[in-house]
Design a protein around this motif. Structure first.
Motif, PDB file in Angstrom:
ATOM      1  N   TRP A 365       0.842  -1.240   0.055  1.00 11.83           N
ATOM      2  CA  TRP A 365       0.185  -0.008   0.087  1.00 11.83           C
ATOM      3  C   TRP A 365       0.859   1.322  -0.055  1.00 11.83           C
ATOM      4  O   TRP A 365       1.496   1.398   1.035  1.00 11.83           O
ATOM      5  N   CYS A 366       0.940   1.854  -1.013  1.00 10.55           N
ATOM      6  CA  CYS A 366       1.860   2.943  -1.203  1.00 10.55           C
ATOM      7  C   CYS A 366       1.592   4.136  -0.648  1.00 10.55           C
ATOM      8  O   CYS A 366       0.183   4.550  -0.440  1.00 10.55           O
ATOM      9  N   THR A 367       2.491   4.961   0.067  1.00 18.48           N
ATOM     10  CA  THR A 367       2.149   6.205   0.517  1.00 18.48           C
ATOM     11  C   THR A 367       1.716   7.211  -0.574  1.00 18.48           C
ATOM     12  O   THR A 367       1.941   6.772  -1.760  1.00 18.48           O
ATOM     13  N   CYS A 379      -4.925  -1.386  -6.913  1.00 16.05           N
ATOM     14  CA  CYS A 379      -6.318  -1.056  -6.617  1.00 16.05           C
ATOM     15  C   CYS A 379      -6.374  -0.488  -5.349  1.00 16.05           C
ATOM     16  O   CYS A 379      -7.310   0.701  -5.037  1.00 16.05           O
ATOM     17  N   GLU A 380      -5.624  -0.906  -4.324  1.00 14.52           N
ATOM     18  CA  GLU A 380      -5.678  -0.214  -2.811  1.00 14.52           C
ATOM     19  C   GLU A 380      -4.998   1.048  -2.942  1.00 14.52           C
ATOM     20  O   GLU A 380      -5.738   2.006  -2.233  1.00 14.52           O
ATOM     21  N   LEU A 385      -6.855   6.783  -2.571  1.00 16.70           N
ATOM     22  CA  LEU A 385      -6.828   8.326  -3.044  1.00 16.70           C
ATOM     23  C   LEU A 385      -8.140   8.605  -3.305  1.00 16.70           C
ATOM     24  O   LEU A 385      -8.663   9.948  -2.773  1.00 16.70           O
ATOM     25  N   LEU A 386      -8.982   7.929  -4.070  1.00 20.28           N
ATOM     26  CA  LEU A 386     -10.362   8.234  -4.232  1.00 20.28           C
ATOM     27  C   LEU A 386     -11.409   8.461  -2.875  1.00 20.28           C
ATOM     28  O   LEU A 386     -11.990   9.507  -2.970  1.00 20.28           O
ATOM     29  N   VAL A 401     -13.206  -3.771   1.800  1.00 17.10           N
ATOM     30  CA  VAL A 401     -12.349  -4.738   1.511  1.00 17.10           C
ATOM     31  C   VAL A 401     -13.024  -6.093   1.220  1.00 17.10           C
ATOM     32  O   VAL A 401     -13.828  -6.406   2.288  1.00 17.10           O
ATOM     33  N   GLY A 402     -12.934  -6.697   0.225  1.00 14.54           N
ATOM     34  CA  GLY A 402     -13.553  -7.826  -0.060  1.00 14.54           C
ATOM     35  C   GLY A 402     -13.187  -8.736  -1.044  1.00 14.54           C
ATOM     36  O   GLY A 402     -11.974  -8.629  -1.570  1.00 14.54           O
TER      37      GLY A 402
END
Length: 574
Positions: A365-367, A379-380, A385-386, A401-402
């Motif tokens: 999970w990028c900063t 996608c994470e 961001l969104l 999350v699913g």
């Protein structure tokens, strides 16, 4: 025209730095020696100032120096240089141009210079590019207290030629005594690090995240004159987060200098206390999270197989609570509506975190700065961001999350309306889906809604303040009831516990989100160059002349979200 005393001092300092930068002193010595020997002779050792000035003027040294200063016609620059940016130069390099900017003499600034890199061993075999040759490049991005900078691209090499300076305002967006110059004690209490992100771009325009580093800058408070040099060792990302990729030579300097520096022991003690406080917060939250998870499993043993993600690894391999990755993000006038924000996010490229070898997906999970600078992510990254942008628009947004399709792990975004209406947002496509749950207790003849979304199961939802786990009998999205206040359906985490470790002022959380940069393209101007039509008639005429009789031309429309000609041509060939 009279300048205020502080401006005069600043101008003298700039000229002094410029004299050192262009190496005027050694040139004067050379001219003096030559003039004594050639023009005046050994019998007349006394050389007047006028003779020396004439010799300097004949050799063009005075003209070169005046050009370097970039003075305006009235003899004074209207905007004094923010700070001189002397770079490490050799005799064979072209002189660098100083960039002028306004500075406030009542504010405190930190000047960060990058004076080259070394030990980038992966690029040991790469030779210097020829003039005009296209090559892979390194770009360094910085973020500090809502200020974002980017260096000039330099060719990839074992010792990349980074020569850039960045002027960081220490008191940016501060409240209270923000108009007063920050002293050493005030700056010691500022725990925001400087985030450095190194991006590699190859010849086709593809970007790679090389390193992400958080630089602790407050060591400069404990040295004389507020000047220190640091060798910053950059580590890799993902599975290579423990492997060094290179070293950056960095110089930090405070403007104006501190009248009295702090002792190194005071700075070291402050940093140690902050680390201890952070470690204690992390320990307490971990204890709480374990207890919360045990209670969740007591509700139903099958909950152990649900996707309830409490922690996630960033690009540096650090485990952070997922709530830390989301924060209300206001884009100002760059994005006008939530749907425009969804369009912006979906245009960013999709790429899973690279992994060497097989064995499944590499979690990363990028900063936010790393995601925006690389211009692509998983996608994470798109979802965080969104969700942050939708929160900035005032919506009640959550990351879900699913799974989707054939039990493939996936994340998407959900907004919860004031009337209880639930809307799903797919961050990778920008599509929106209205959720209408299926009631399994209805008679068979009752027509049930047919879902259009691809999501199959949902384990938890979260944002910057809440974390809720699905504890309904079924985790199917179709059957899910999104009554978030019903604890029999959604088990919440303590908001106080989340705030203790994820609040913006917490040293444990990620730094503030970097500001968005406006587009370098003017859409209106681009349209004016072609008019309403892009020239379809002329295109048809040219194709008809090139197609032989008895043959047919077939075209396939392709939409690109970039303007790199090499990538476009490669896509067309595929």
């Amino acid at each position: 025209m009279a300048l205020p005393p502080e401006k005069v001092t600043e101008l003298k300092h700039i000229i002094h730095q410029q004299l050192e930068w262009v190496n005027v002193h050694s040139k004067i010595r050379e001219v003096l020696a030559e003039t004594l020997k050639d023009e005046i002779g050994d019998e007349s050792p006394n050389l007047s100032e006028d003779d020396l000035m004439k010799a300097l003027r004949r050799r063009g040294i005075l003209d070169d120096f005046m050009k370097e200063l970039h003075l305006l016609e009235d003899g004074f620059p209207q905007e004094l240089a923010s700070t001189p940016k002397p770079a490490v130069r050799s005799e064979d390099k072209e002189p660098r141009t100083l960039k002028r900017t306004n500075i406030d003499p009542s504010r405190r600034y930190l000047h960060l210079q990058v004076l080259g890199g070394k030990a980038f061993l992966e690029h040991l075999q790469e030779s210097d590019p020829l003039p005009g040759q296209v090559c892979s490049t390194f770009t360094l991005s910085l973020h500090f207290r809502n200020q974002r900078f980017r260096s000039k691209p330099v060719p990839c090499a074992c010792e990349p030629d980074f020569q850039d300076g960045f002027l960081l305002e220490v008191q940016k967006d501060s409240s209270g005594d923000g108009s007063r110059m920050a002293d050493a004690t005030t700056m010691l209490s500022i725990c925001d690090p400087i985030q450095l992100v190194l991006i590699k771009m190859d010849t086709s325009g593809e970007t790679t995240l090389v390193a992400s580093h958080f630089l602790e800058w407050r060591s400069v408070l404990g040295v004389d004159r507020g000047v220190t040099s640091i060798a910053v060792e950059l580590q890799g990302v993902g599975a290579e987060c423990k492997i060094p990729v290179g070293v950056l030579n960095v110089k930090l300097e405070l403007y104006p200098p501190l009248t009295q520096a702090l002792s190194p022991e005071i700075v070291s003690t402050q940093l140690t206390l902050e680390r201890q406080k952070t470690a204690e917060k992390e320990r307490l939250f971990l204890v709480y999270a374990k207890q919360w998870w045990r209670e969740y499993l007591q509700i139903r043993p099958s909950h152990n197989s649900r996707l309830v993600k409490i922690f996630a690894q960033d690009e540096n391999g650090l485990n952070r609570p997922v709530c830390c990755y989301v924060r209300p993000f206001r884009a100002g006038r760059l994005l006008d509506t939530p749907r425009q924000a969804a369009r912006f996010v979906n245009v960013l490229g999709y790429e899973k975190a690279p992994v060497v070898g097989g064995g499944g997906k590499q979690e990363q999970w990028c900063t936010m700065l790393a995601f925006l600078c690389r211009n692509k992510g998983d996608c994470e990254d798109h979802c965080t961001l969104l969700c942050s942008l939708l929160l900035g628009f005032g919506l009640a947004a959550y990351v879900c999350v699913g799974t989707k399709g054939r039990a493939i792990a996936h994340t998407w975004v959900m907004t919860y309306g004031a009337d209880g209406a639930v809307t799903f947002w797919e961050s990778l496509t920008g599509q929106r889906y209205v959720h209408k749950p299926v009631n399994p207790d209805d008679p068979p003849l009752v027509e049930q809604p047919k879902p259009l979304y691809p999501y199959k199961s949902i384990g938890c939802i979260f944002n910057h303040q809440q974390f809720l786990a699905n504890c309904q009998p079924s985790d199917s999205v179709d059957l899910c009831v999104f009554d978030l206040n019903d604890e029999s359906r959604w088990k919440p985490m303590s908001e106080e516990a989340i705030k203790s470790i994820c609040s913006p002022g917490s040293t444990t959380s990620l730094p503030p989100l970097p500001p968005l940069c406006s587009s370098l393209l003017d859409g209106a101007a681009e349209k004016r160059t072609t008019g309403i039509s892009a020239g379809n008639e002329e295109f048809q005429d040219a194709i008809k002349r090139a197609v032989p009789d008895g043959h047919t031309f077939k075209g396939f429309p392709i939409h690109f979200v970039h303007r790199n000609a090499r990538r476009i041509f490669a896509t067309c060939l595929r």
